[in-house]
Design a protein around this motif. Sequence first.
Motif, PDB file in Angstrom:
ATOM      1  N   UNK A 168       0.839  -1.201   0.000  1.00  0.00           N
ATOM      2  CA  UNK A 168       0.000   0.000   0.000  1.00  0.00           C
ATOM      3  C   UNK A 168       0.873   1.250   0.000  1.00  0.00           C
ATOM      4  N   UNK A 169       0.326   2.316  -0.575  1.00  0.00           N
ATOM      5  CA  UNK A 169       1.058   3.579  -0.567  1.00  0.00           C
ATOM      6  C   UNK A 169       0.639   4.377   0.681  1.00  0.00           C
ATOM      7  N   UNK A 170       1.143   3.935   1.820  1.00  0.00           N
ATOM      8  CA  UNK A 170       0.815   4.626   3.071  1.00  0.00           C
ATOM      9  C   UNK A 170       1.981   5.550   3.440  1.00  0.00           C
ATOM     10  N   UNK A 171       1.692   6.581   4.241  1.00  0.00           N
ATOM     11  CA  UNK A 171       2.783   7.459   4.683  1.00  0.00           C
ATOM     12  C   UNK A 171       3.833   6.660   5.461  1.00  0.00           C
ATOM     13  N   UNK A 172       5.092   6.881   5.136  1.00  0.00           N
ATOM     14  CA  UNK A 172       6.191   6.119   5.750  1.00  0.00           C
ATOM     15  C   UNK A 172       7.266   7.041   6.297  1.00  0.00           C
ATOM     16  N   UNK A 173       8.175   6.479   7.040  1.00  0.00           N
ATOM     17  CA  UNK A 173       9.348   7.220   7.524  1.00  0.00           C
ATOM     18  C   UNK A 173       8.932   8.421   8.347  1.00  0.00           C
ATOM     19  N   UNK A 174       9.372   9.604   7.919  1.00  0.00           N
ATOM     20  CA  UNK A 174       9.056  10.815   8.697  1.00  0.00           C
ATOM     21  C   UNK A 174       7.563  11.149   8.684  1.00  0.00           C
ATOM     22  N   UNK A 175       6.789  10.461   7.834  1.00  0.00           N
ATOM     23  CA  UNK A 175       5.341  10.717   7.763  1.00  0.00           C
ATOM     24  C   UNK A 175       4.526   9.696   8.574  1.00  0.00           C
ATOM     25  N   UNK A 176       5.232   8.871   9.299  1.00  0.00           N
ATOM     26  CA  UNK A 176       4.579   7.828  10.104  1.00  0.00           C
ATOM     27  C   UNK A 176       5.036   8.057  11.546  1.00  0.00           C
ATOM     28  N   UNK A 177       4.174   8.636  12.372  1.00  0.00           N
ATOM     29  CA  UNK A 177       4.609   9.110  13.690  1.00  0.00           C
ATOM     30  C   UNK A 177       3.735   8.595  14.831  1.00  0.00           C
ATOM     31  N   UNK A 178       4.336   8.459  16.012  1.00  0.00           N
ATOM     32  CA  UNK A 178       3.548   8.038  17.175  1.00  0.00           C
ATOM     33  C   UNK A 178       2.754   9.204  17.765  1.00  0.00           C
ATOM     34  N   UNK A 179       1.648   8.883  18.399  1.00  0.00           N
ATOM     35  CA  UNK A 179       0.843   9.874  19.123  1.00  0.00           C
ATOM     36  C   UNK A 179       0.356   9.196  20.409  1.00  0.00           C
ATOM     37  N   UNK A 180       1.289   9.087  21.334  1.00  0.00           N
ATOM     38  CA  UNK A 180       0.967   8.408  22.595  1.00  0.00           C
ATOM     39  C   UNK A 180       0.413   9.450  23.568  1.00  0.00           C
ATOM     40  N   UNK A 181      -0.828   9.274  23.973  1.00  0.00           N
ATOM     41  CA  UNK A 181      -1.485  10.287  24.809  1.00  0.00           C
ATOM     42  C   UNK A 181      -1.625   9.778  26.242  1.00  0.00           C
ATOM     43  N   UNK A 182      -1.136  10.574  27.189  1.00  0.00           N
ATOM     44  CA  UNK A 182      -1.212  10.201  28.604  1.00  0.00           C
ATOM     45  C   UNK A 182      -1.480  11.440  29.443  1.00  0.00           C
ATOM     46  N   UNK A 183      -2.040  11.250  30.604  1.00  0.00           N
ATOM     47  CA  UNK A 183      -2.230  12.385  31.512  1.00  0.00           C
ATOM     48  C   UNK A 183      -1.495  12.127  32.821  1.00  0.00           C
ATOM     49  N   UNK A 184      -0.934  13.195  33.353  1.00  0.00           N
ATOM     50  CA  UNK A 184      -0.128  13.090  34.562  1.00  0.00           C
ATOM     51  C   UNK A 184      -0.423  14.288  35.453  1.00  0.00           C
ATOM     52  N   UNK A 185      -0.045  14.174  36.720  1.00  0.00           N
ATOM     53  CA  UNK A 185      -0.093  15.321  37.617  1.00  0.00           C
ATOM     54  C   UNK A 185       1.287  15.482  38.245  1.00  0.00           C
ATOM     55  N   UNK A 186       1.788  16.709  38.231  1.00  0.00           N
ATOM     56  CA  UNK A 186       3.110  16.985  38.798  1.00  0.00           C
ATOM     57  C   UNK A 186       2.969  17.867  40.036  1.00  0.00           C
TER      58      UNK A 186
ATOM     59  N   UNK B 258      -7.019  10.550  37.163  1.00  0.00           N
ATOM     60  CA  UNK B 258      -7.168  11.559  36.119  1.00  0.00           C
ATOM     61  C   UNK B 258      -6.169  12.679  36.386  1.00  0.00           C
ATOM     62  N   UNK B 259      -5.225  12.863  35.476  1.00  0.00           N
ATOM     63  CA  UNK B 259      -4.200  13.889  35.670  1.00  0.00           C
ATOM     64  C   UNK B 259      -4.626  15.224  35.092  1.00  0.00           C
ATOM     65  N   UNK B 260      -3.896  16.274  35.431  1.00  0.00           N
ATOM     66  CA  UNK B 260      -4.259  17.605  34.927  1.00  0.00           C
ATOM     67  C   UNK B 260      -3.306  18.097  33.838  1.00  0.00           C
ATOM     68  N   UNK B 261      -2.329  17.268  33.472  1.00  0.00           N
ATOM     69  CA  UNK B 261      -1.368  17.659  32.442  1.00  0.00           C
ATOM     70  C   UNK B 261      -1.381  16.600  31.345  1.00  0.00           C
ATOM     71  N   UNK B 262      -1.653  17.045  30.128  1.00  0.00           N
ATOM     72  CA  UNK B 262      -1.731  16.099  29.012  1.00  0.00           C
ATOM     73  C   UNK B 262      -0.359  16.004  28.346  1.00  0.00           C
ATOM     74  N   UNK B 263       0.143  14.797  28.231  1.00  0.00           N
ATOM     75  CA  UNK B 263       1.432  14.580  27.571  1.00  0.00           C
ATOM     76  C   UNK B 263       1.203  13.826  26.264  1.00  0.00           C
ATOM     77  N   UNK B 264       1.930  14.236  25.234  1.00  0.00           N
ATOM     78  CA  UNK B 264       1.910  13.516  23.962  1.00  0.00           C
ATOM     79  C   UNK B 264       3.338  13.070  23.684  1.00  0.00           C
ATOM     80  N   UNK B 265       3.516  11.793  23.440  1.00  0.00           N
ATOM     81  CA  UNK B 265       4.859  11.220  23.283  1.00  0.00           C
ATOM     82  C   UNK B 265       5.778  11.670  24.417  1.00  0.00           C
ATOM     83  N   UNK B 266       5.245  11.698  25.615  1.00  0.00           N
ATOM     84  CA  UNK B 266       6.046  11.981  26.799  1.00  0.00           C
ATOM     85  C   UNK B 266       6.331  13.442  27.086  1.00  0.00           C
ATOM     86  N   UNK B 267       5.703  14.367  26.329  1.00  0.00           N
ATOM     87  CA  UNK B 267       5.971  15.792  26.532  1.00  0.00           C
ATOM     88  C   UNK B 267       4.672  16.595  26.609  1.00  0.00           C
TER      89      UNK B 267
END
Length: 556
Positions: free
Chosen positions: A188-206, A226-235
Amino acid sequence: MSTKNNNRRQFLQHSALGLATAAFPGLLLANKGQIRSNPTREFNPDIEIEMTARKGYIPILKKGPTTQVQKYYAKLLKGPKETLQHLKGNYLGPILNYEKGQKVRIYFNNSLSEPSIIHWHGLHVPQKSDGHPMYSIPPGERFVYEFEVMNRAGTSFYHSHTHELTAEQVYQGLAGLITVTDEEEKKLDLPRGEYDLPLVIQDRTFNDRNQLRYLHGMHGRMSGFLGDTILVNGKPDVEFSVKSSAYRFRALNGSNSRIYKLGWEDGTPLTAIGTDGGLLEKPETRPYIMLAPGERVDLWLDFSDRPVGSKLVMYSLPYTGAMPPMYERMQNRKGNSGRSEGGMRGGMMGGRMGGMGGGMGMMGGGLAQGAKFPIATFKVTEKVSDSPKLPSRLVKFDRLTERDVDNANKPLPIAISMKPMAPRLNGKSFSLEKVLDFERVPVGSIKKIKIFHEHGMGMMGGGMGGGMMMSMAHPIHLHGQQYQIISRKMEGMRKDEYATVKDGFIDSGWKDTVLVMPGEEIEIIKPFQDFKGFFLYHCHNLEHEDLGMMRQFYVY
Ligand code: C2O
Ligand code: CU
């Protein structure tokens, strides 16, 4: 508790174990920590990885001190170098990139000061390599996993699965993403390499020293953290610089209990090309997509018509109905959903959404379940001339129907119940040794399973019973092979609330986790092929899981 009671409890535990010895000798060994876990000579791995869980200090927030975390550190001993994709300065473990058919051996070292074990969430692997909590190893020990990658192309997830410590260890950072590719996907002609990215969503409280705060007390555990800070890919405050092209974003909800309703701020619909178990037969476009803890969705985000300089914000849009009615009434009284945006600190995407800490202990960090908040910004920074086009068909799909199962009229039950402080499945808490009759499943069979809320049964005519008051959404995860959803019925009384989420479920693909809203009854078909042994099923609200909302199938 008196010593006498203690003794009695111990006695009961031992006799239960005694019984189990006959049926499940492996378990007893596991309980005594005598697992012999060594590489096997017959297994010829294509990939060997050494993975260590230990304490680390990571700069998560932009200012101030680093944060103490628990993290998977990994080293590739053998295999293609793309197998390990390290995320620099990140608490998430490296992305593991596999190819269908590869044989993988992983040496897992526990360098924490508590027991731990890794589960490969989504992968179809033998029991011994599935990270069942019975294999938790003490500090200083090593566990060896060996499996062949049998999954179709898609996105999976690995995380700690240490009984009663899963929620906290995942919260502290013990998680990462897995990708699998195969021949069908490569065509398939799917987006690859730099066009294929993670989106890991987590919430934390600091806390104010940038250290992670987890919850205390029973109330918080019942609703989940339930945290008050949303992190995507750890940031926090993540902004992706994208080119004017289509992208594949592999979204994973790696949060303990927060459910996201993914959608664009400007109302543009979202397109999915994959779910938990890999690529869909064809893309699905929705006004928004619900993503519960443990679920994945591969998003096709197309920026090819967007001018350079434009910005798009992905939100978690507001919804109701996932929490018990009492919780939601409290939220409304506080006018919470409006304030979650206004109350944010630190600019537009200020990770921390200050303020509305809960009067009820159940609110955890202070950003309500179902509140509206930004997740990430996508800024188009470069014009490119070509981009893959969204295929109208993706992959071949074997659709399971009732004709494939041997129990069409007698589905195996997964009954959700929520007694005060005791979320349960099939009326029972987790037990290593005991398996109910219907939880014994012959290997090779394909079963229909019905997931429902237990109190929904007798209560229909009778108004809101105690059970109904406690009713909330639960993401139900089954280990082992992926399943298909064949029906979803809403029988409850909270129809208006349901209307805020119902268009966001993608039920057409292979799944391993399904969000069951209050009042919902969901039927699935699940194959139990290839491997014998114990395969867990549990709520992926990790606080619920640790409270014992977990059972297992014994495949024989
Ligand atoms: Cu993602 Cu049994 O877990
Ligand atoms: Cu639950």
